[in-house]
Design a protein around this motif. Structure first.
Motif, mmCIF file in Angstrom:
data_model
loop_
_atom_site.group_PDB
_atom_site.id
_atom_site.type_symbol
_atom_site.label_atom_id
_atom_site.label_comp_id
_atom_site.label_asym_id
_atom_site.label_seq_id
_atom_site.Cartn_x
_atom_site.Cartn_y
_atom_site.Cartn_z
ATOM 1 N N GLY A 78 21.242 -42.675 -40.918
ATOM 2 C CA GLY A 78 20.822 -42.476 -42.318
ATOM 3 C C GLY A 78 21.833 -41.654 -43.089
ATOM 4 O O GLY A 78 22.109 -41.927 -44.266
ATOM 5 N N MET A 339 13.646 -45.103 -37.498
ATOM 6 C CA MET A 339 13.458 -45.172 -38.955
ATOM 7 C C MET A 339 13.093 -43.809 -39.546
ATOM 8 O O MET A 339 13.509 -43.479 -40.647
ATOM 9 C CB MET A 339 12.390 -46.190 -39.312
ATOM 10 N N ILE A 340 12.310 -43.030 -38.777
ATOM 11 C CA ILE A 340 11.972 -41.676 -39.252
ATOM 12 C C ILE A 340 13.277 -40.892 -39.418
ATOM 13 O O ILE A 340 13.504 -40.216 -40.426
ATOM 14 C CB ILE A 340 11.022 -40.963 -38.248
ATOM 15 N N VAL A 342 16.297 -42.158 -39.879
ATOM 16 C CA VAL A 342 17.139 -42.732 -40.929
ATOM 17 C C VAL A 342 16.772 -42.146 -42.299
ATOM 18 O O VAL A 342 17.653 -41.755 -43.069
ATOM 19 C CB VAL A 342 17.037 -44.278 -40.954
ATOM 20 N N PHE A 343 15.474 -42.041 -42.579
ATOM 21 C CA PHE A 343 15.163 -41.529 -43.924
ATOM 22 C C PHE A 343 15.391 -40.025 -44.030
ATOM 23 O O PHE A 343 15.743 -39.532 -45.099
ATOM 24 C CB PHE A 343 13.796 -42.006 -44.435
ATOM 25 N N SER A 346 19.021 -39.864 -44.725
ATOM 26 C CA SER A 346 19.366 -40.306 -46.085
ATOM 27 C C SER A 346 19.124 -39.199 -47.102
ATOM 28 O O SER A 346 19.744 -39.164 -48.159
ATOM 29 C CB SER A 346 18.577 -41.552 -46.451
#
Lengths: 390, 200
Positions: A78, A339-340, A342-343, A346
């Motif tokens: 991310g 995914m946790i 990645v954000f 980000s």
């Protein structure tokens, strides 16, 4: 986008969904169990020990992916996405191939159980595509609101994209062994390294600087003069107008300026981009805009909205083909924990990138990309990586 | 195969949602709908929190995209091809940055979806539904995705009654207003009076 535009988009998406659903084959469940049952039982290399602790996708003895490591790797991915961009998808793949040890594990079944070897390859590329592609699909919807749609261009792109996103999973699922996949992945990393490298060279920097100067000069000199152009055009040139619709050439006007493109180009471009994305398991959605602005010379304002449609359609086709037609098993806990990360990454990216100049960040990733590219290409095609750690 | 420890922890709570009516098929649909709705809601909440945390950076990249895109259209209108190509290139670069940032942020919306899909696959592995009209079957994933889309459509109707999402909407509306700031033909070439009369 207006109501009509949404209806067209909805129709195309529905065709993509129905198209894949119609060919759904019954009774594909248990593909992983079937593959495991074909592997020799034992504790040696290329064997499955049913008593071993379950790892990747619940396979006994497979590399175990710990949730904290998944989140940490996701943060790294991310962070790259929000500070460098293009290298994020590649890094997601590096995580699955090397960091979580799936390449070496998958390769161990090359002789003993080729079915499991190929199923693991498919699963890794689907994990990559879910992680990056699904997010690209969501973010592309933002650009419908911001851009405009040139329907013939969108249809050509989406048509090529659907074909690529359908054919590649259909033709290659269960047929690519892990070594070849790693080799092809290495080649794609080289291409990314090339683009990143060009952007850091004096020539690449100069080209960007020149563009900035030209834009600034125009802004300073002309921005207020445009009000004086009143009356130079009429209402007929409002928005996008198709003036010629042919098999070899489509012409439209935008702002009263004529643009034309050969419909074959977006079909071929859409096909190639979607095919590479589906084969390697990367997002690929970002390639549509540079392709259309540099190959067809079209304005970004039109291209962003139109390419968003192509991203959406090709990703839905590809994910549905892998998921429902080929029943490729996926490690969902791995994807959701990544995914946790990645954000979180980000959000952290913009904070930290303030302290690192962009050009140095890109140089760092060129070195990293070359390392990964050389390592993976040699590992894939020569049997072992000539660089350590891969 | 054994269930993942994360799913083992979730399982006793989630499975209660499948024992509401006593009719197995209705329970399955109802339970899966609730799971889909919860996955959507959690995703919406984390996506909105990620948006708030990254708002400054989103503002910056959106501003660049809009600025260079406007400039490219101004150049197009003025017939300055070099300036158009330069601004179009910069708009393209800004779009790339914005696109990647949004890809990463979108995962805040999707992670519960994949978590739920994983649990469903582990719990109902091998369960298939045959179409009444055709000799095809669909797995639990297909049912879940359909109900997830239905939850999305339902939640969209009630979302902005919740204060947190109303606040987010106000911010997003400001983005929409800014994206309208993108020059239209009429901004650069004001329409002749006759055309205005025709369209009004």
């Amino acid at each position: 986008m207006n109501k009509k535009g949404w209806m067209i988009v909805g129709l195309i998406v529905a065709v993509a969904l129905v198209g894949t659903a119609i060919w759904t084959e019954p009774g594909m469940a248990g593909k992983l169990e079937d593959a495991i049952s074909q592997a020799p039982v034992g504790t040696g290399k290329g064997m499955i020990d049913p008593k071993a602790e379950p790892g990747f996708m619940g396979i006994p003895g497979a590399p175990k992916t710990y949730w904290i490591l998944n989140i940490l790797w996701g943060i790294w991915v991310g962070w790259i996405f929000s500070s460098v961009g293009a290298f994020g998808g590649v890094m997601a793949g590096v995580g699955h191939i090397t960091v979580f040890g799936l390449a070496d594990y998958g390769k161990s079944f090359k002789q003993t159980c080729p079915v499991l070897n190929k199923l693991l390859t498919d699963s890794v590329r689907v994990c990559n595509q879910y992680l990056v592609g699904a997010s690209a699909m969501i973010s592309s919807t933002t650009y419908y609101r911001m851009g405009r749609l040139v329907l013939p261009l969108g249809l050509c792109l989406a048509g090529g994209g659907m074909l690529g996103a359908y054919l590649i999973p259909t033709l290659t699922a269960g047929k690519v062994d892990f070594s070849s996949y790693v080799g092809y992945f290495g080649i794609v990393v080289f291409l990314v390294a090339g683009v990143l490298f060009y952007e850091t060279t004096p020539r690449g920097q100069a080209s960007r600087k020149a563009a900035k100067q030209a834009a600034k000069a125009f802004e300073d000199a002309n921005i207020r003069k445009t009000a004086g152009t009143e009356g130079k055009t009429d209402s007929k040139s409002l928005g996008v107008h198709i003036t010629h619709l042919g098999i070899k050439k489509i012409t439209f006007t935008f702002y009263g300026v004529e643009f034309s493109f050969n419909p074959l180009w977006p079909v071929v471009g859409g096909f190639v981009i979607a095919a590479i994305s589906a084969f390697i398991g990367v997002g690929g959605g970002f390639l549509y805009v540079p392709f259309l602005t540099s190959v067809a010379g079209l304005p970004m304002f039109i291209v962003a909205g139109t390419s968003a449609l192509a991203v959406l359609v090709s990703m839905i086709t590809s994910i549905f083909t892998f998921m429902f037609m080929k029943s490729i098993p996926v490690d969902f806990p791995l994807i959701s924990t990544e995914m946790i990360g990645v954000f979180i990454g980000s959000v952290l990216g913009p904070v930290t990138s303030k302290y690192i100049p962009e050009v140095w960040l890109k140089r760092l990733f060129v070195v990293l990309a070359l390392y990964v590219g050389i390592g993976y290409t040699t590992k894939g095609f020569m049997g072992r990586s000539i660089l350590p750690g891969l | 195969m054994e269930m993942h420890p994360v799913y083992l922890a979730m399982d006793p709570y989630l499975i209660r949602l499948y024992r509401i009516t006593g009719c197995s098929f209705a329970d399955f649909l109802l339970g899966t709908f609730v799971v889909a709705f919860v996955a959507l809601f959690v995703g919406e909440v984390t996506a909105s929190l990620a948006f708030l945390a990254a708002k400054k950076s989103i503002d910056r990249t959106t501003k660049d995209v809009i600025r260079y895109r406007n400039l490219s259209m101004e150049a197009l209108a003025a017939g300055d091809k070099d300036a158009y190509e330069a601004a179009n290139k910069l708009a393209n670069d800004a779009f790339g940055q914005s696109f990647f940032k949004q890809i990463a942020l979108s995962s805040a919306f999707l992670w519960p979806l994949f978590l739920a899909l994983g649990w469903l696959n582990a719990r109902f592995s091998g369960v298939e539904f045959t179409f009444v009209t055709a000799p095809y079957t669909v797995g639990v994933g297909c049912i879940f995705i359909t109900l997830y889309v239905a939850s999305y459509l339902l939640f969209r109707r009630i979302k902005y009654r919740l204060p947190h999402f109303r606040r987010i909407k106000t911010m997003l509306d400001a983005y929409d207003a800014r994206s309208v700031e993108v020059k239209k033909l009429s901004d650069v070439f004001p329409l002749p009076d006759s055309a205005v009369q025709r369209t009004s």
